[in-house]
Motif scaffolding. Structure first.
Motif, short mmCIF file in Angstrom:
data_model
loop_
_atom_site.label_atom_id
_atom_site.label_comp_id
_atom_site.label_asym_id
_atom_site.label_seq_id
_atom_site.Cartn_x
_atom_site.Cartn_y
_atom_site.Cartn_z
N LEU A 88 0.86 -1.18 0.00
CA LEU A 88 0.00 0.00 0.00
C LEU A 88 0.89 1.23 0.00
N THR A 89 0.88 1.98 -1.09
CA THR A 89 1.77 3.13 -1.27
C THR A 89 0.97 4.42 -1.31
N LEU A 90 1.43 5.40 -0.55
CA LEU A 90 0.78 6.71 -0.49
C LEU A 90 1.64 7.72 -1.24
N ILE A 91 1.03 8.50 -2.13
CA ILE A 91 1.74 9.54 -2.85
C ILE A 91 1.02 10.86 -2.63
N SER A 92 1.78 11.90 -2.33
CA SER A 92 1.21 13.22 -2.06
C SER A 92 2.03 14.28 -2.77
N GLY A 93 1.50 15.48 -2.80
CA GLY A 93 2.17 16.59 -3.45
C GLY A 93 1.21 17.75 -3.65
N ASP A 94 1.75 18.89 -4.00
CA ASP A 94 0.92 20.07 -4.20
C ASP A 94 -0.06 19.86 -5.35
N PRO A 95 -1.20 20.56 -5.35
CA PRO A 95 -2.14 20.44 -6.46
C PRO A 95 -1.51 20.85 -7.79
N GLY A 96 -1.78 20.06 -8.83
CA GLY A 96 -1.27 20.37 -10.16
C GLY A 96 0.18 20.02 -10.38
N ILE A 97 0.82 19.30 -9.46
CA ILE A 97 2.24 19.01 -9.59
C ILE A 97 2.49 17.85 -10.55
N GLY A 98 1.46 16.98 -10.76
CA GLY A 98 1.62 15.88 -11.70
C GLY A 98 1.39 14.50 -11.11
N LYS A 99 0.74 14.42 -9.95
CA LYS A 99 0.51 13.11 -9.31
C LYS A 99 -0.37 12.21 -10.18
N PHE A 235 5.79 14.13 -4.14
CA PHE A 235 6.09 14.72 -5.44
C PHE A 235 6.25 16.22 -5.26
N GLU A 236 7.43 16.76 -5.52
CA GLU A 236 7.70 18.17 -5.26
C GLU A 236 8.23 18.86 -6.50
N GLY A 237 8.16 20.18 -6.47
CA GLY A 237 8.62 21.01 -7.59
C GLY A 237 7.72 22.22 -7.73
N GLU A 238 8.19 23.20 -8.46
CA GLU A 238 7.42 24.40 -8.73
C GLU A 238 6.57 24.20 -9.98
N ARG A 239 5.29 24.59 -9.90
CA ARG A 239 4.42 24.42 -11.05
C ARG A 239 4.85 25.28 -12.24
N THR A 240 5.61 26.34 -11.96
CA THR A 240 6.09 27.19 -13.04
C THR A 240 7.38 26.65 -13.66
N GLU A 241 7.98 25.63 -13.04
CA GLU A 241 9.19 25.02 -13.56
C GLU A 241 8.86 23.65 -14.15
N GLU A 242 9.76 23.14 -14.97
CA GLU A 242 9.51 21.86 -15.64
C GLU A 242 10.01 20.68 -14.84
N ILE A 243 10.95 20.88 -13.91
CA ILE A 243 11.55 19.78 -13.17
C ILE A 243 10.65 19.36 -12.02
N ILE A 245 10.53 16.43 -8.71
CA ILE A 245 11.33 15.51 -7.91
C ILE A 245 10.38 14.59 -7.14
N LEU A 246 10.57 13.28 -7.27
CA LEU A 246 9.81 12.30 -6.51
C LEU A 246 10.71 11.77 -5.41
N ARG A 247 10.32 12.02 -4.17
CA ARG A 247 11.17 11.70 -3.03
C ARG A 247 10.46 10.69 -2.11
N THR A 248 11.22 9.77 -1.53
CA THR A 248 10.67 8.77 -0.61
C THR A 248 10.78 9.27 0.82
N MET A 249 9.64 9.31 1.52
CA MET A 249 9.63 9.68 2.93
C MET A 249 9.62 8.45 3.84
N LYS A 250 9.09 7.34 3.31
CA LYS A 250 9.04 6.08 4.05
C LYS A 250 8.99 4.96 3.03
N ASN A 251 9.70 3.86 3.30
CA ASN A 251 9.69 2.73 2.38
C ASN A 251 10.08 1.47 3.13
N ARG A 252 9.15 0.56 3.29
CA ARG A 252 9.43 -0.70 3.97
C ARG A 252 10.16 -1.69 3.08
#
Length: 451
Positions: A88-99, A235-243, A245-252
């Motif tokens: 069971l994997t949870l993914i989060s991020g700002d609205p419109g970031i690309g989730k 999932f992080e990054g600026e909506r005005t930028e193209e890059i 970053i998908l980062r792991t906060m927890k991973n069993r």
């Protein structure tokens, strides 16, 4: 029939109380207690399996070799090699970031390779998802889409279709009839996450659930949600930028130090296999206040540019602003420069930025950060072009060795750097010949050799 009872539950941490309180005694949040109805029905057993039998560890088959290939190498890297069955994997991020874009691409790839995939959306209609799928060229024949928010109906769909992979977008919109609270409340999120976990573990399918974030960028809902899932991705990054970053906060099932790098394009998210080139572009030459540093993100060496601006101010308290660098670490480096090099920063505002929006962690960036601050404070460029600086700074001004310096230097050679400033105690680890290496013991020595 028993009378239903109510209790007050903190919407931040999930703590409960029989009466309303202004400030949560557990997490300290103000005005977070909301009255919720407790079902009068007796609690039913909610184990993962109704027929659990203890087994020896030798009888249990490891699922690590049976991971699902998502078809996205950067996502596989972050997950530790792919999706584990029943996870069971949870993914989060700002609205419109690309989730949703990332998950739809992942669902299409898995469906084409393994079979049936179910995408459940509680926020968009099937037609809206189809529009995005057409843009992403996601046309797998066995990719099923449904717009539904009832947990009981979603569970029925999963058990009927029996997909190889399922996505719930998002957990805050799903509700269960067993709980009388509103969707997104602590009770609803906990109950729905429990139901999804039971389904995934019993049937043996990996599930992805999407969660919203607060204005502060933290995961919305109770902290218990993070403890229940097997992996938490951000999932992080600026909506005005193209890059992105998908980062792991927890991973069993893998490390939490890996990152995935993507570039947002019209046709969806494109994997970036050489992030150093994206973050640097044409910024390798030395300029005033600009230095390239080397950091390790998991097993991947990445080179990024640090820019500093030291500007004189008349304010009583100078401003310290940093983007991508930990502010306490910046203050520590400034204190060492003031004490050991006698550079007066107390009359200047200091601004620091990591180009590309990457958040830099660790201590290998200390030397590069200090050199960029000195360059801006003195108004001078360094003597050499294409410099890569690696090293940790101690409180006494010494340059301490760092790990994986040889891999960072190799990455610099590949990117075309000509001069490498490293700790003297790391010099013997560099086996490559014909490199211009400046090995230093102290910060004062490094500044005297480069300016």
């Amino acid at each position: 029939m028993a009378k239903a009872k109510t209790q007050y539950i903190c919407q931040n941490c999930g703590a409960s109380s029989m009466k309303w309180v202004g400030r949560c005694p557990d997490c300290g949040e103000w005005n977070s207690y909301v009255e919720e109805v407790i079902s009068a029905e007796p609690a039913r057993r909610q184990g993962i399996s109704n027929a659990s039998t203890p087994k020896t560890i030798g009888q249990i088959t490891s699922g690590d070799r049976e991971r699902f290939d998502t078809g996205i190498a950067e996502l596989n890297r972050v997950l530790g090699g792919g999706l584990v069955k029943g996870s069971l994997t949870l993914i989060s991020g700002d609205p419109g970031i690309g989730k949703s874009t990332l998950l739809l691409q992942c669902a299409n790839n898995i469906s084409m390779k393994y079979g049936t995939v179910l995408y459940v959306s509680g926020e968009e209609s099937e037609e809206q998802i189809k529009i995005r799928a057409d843009r992403l060229s996601a046309q797998a024949e066995k990719l099923y889409i449904v717009s539904e928010t009832s947990m009981e109906i979603i569970e029925e769909h999963i058990r009927t279709i029996k997909p190889q992979f399922a996505i719930i977008d998002s957990i805050q919109t799903v509700y269960s009839d067993k709980v009388n609270s509103a969707p997104g409340s602590v009770s609803q999120v906990r109950e729905c996450a429990n139901a999804l976990m039971r389904v995934g573990k019993t049937i043996g399918i990996p599930l992805f659930i999407v969660a919203h974030v607060t204005k502060q960028g933290e995961l919305a809902g109770p902290r218990v949600l993070e403890h229940m899932v097997d992996a938490v991705l951000y999932f992080e990054g600026e909506r005005t930028e193209e890059i992105r970053i998908l980062r792991t906060m927890k991973n069993r099932f893998g490390t939490t130090s890996e990152i995935g790098v993507f570039e947002m394009a019209e046709e969806g998210l494109i994997e970036v296999y050489d992030p150093s080139r994206i973050f640097l572009e044409d910024h390798m030459d030395s300029k005033e206040g600009s230095v390239v540093i080397g950091i390790m993100e998991g097993t991947r060496p990445i080179l990024v540019q640090v820019q500093s601006l030291v500007a004189e101010t008349k304010a009583v308290i100078p401003r310290r602003t940093s983007l991508g660098i930990d502010t306490p670490r910046l203050n520590l480096i400034i204190a060492v420069l003031e004490k050991k090099l006698r550079i007066p920063f107390y009359t200047s505002d200091v601004y620091v930025n990591v180009v590309g929006g990457l958040a830099v962690e660790g201590t290998s960036q200390d030397l590069g950060l200090a050199l960029s601050l000195v360059s801006s404070a003195k108004g001078k460029e360094m003597k050499h072009d294409r410099i890569l600086a690696i090293g940790e700074i101690g409180l006494t001004g010494e340059i301490r060795p760092v790990n994986h310096v040889e891999r960072l230097v190799s990455e610099g050679v590949k990117m075309g750097f000509e001069t490498f400033v490293i700790p003297k105690r790391n010099r013997e680890k560099i086996k490559q010949k014909n490199l211009h290496i400046i090995a230093v013991d102290t910060l004062k020595e490094a500044v005297s050799l480069l300016f």
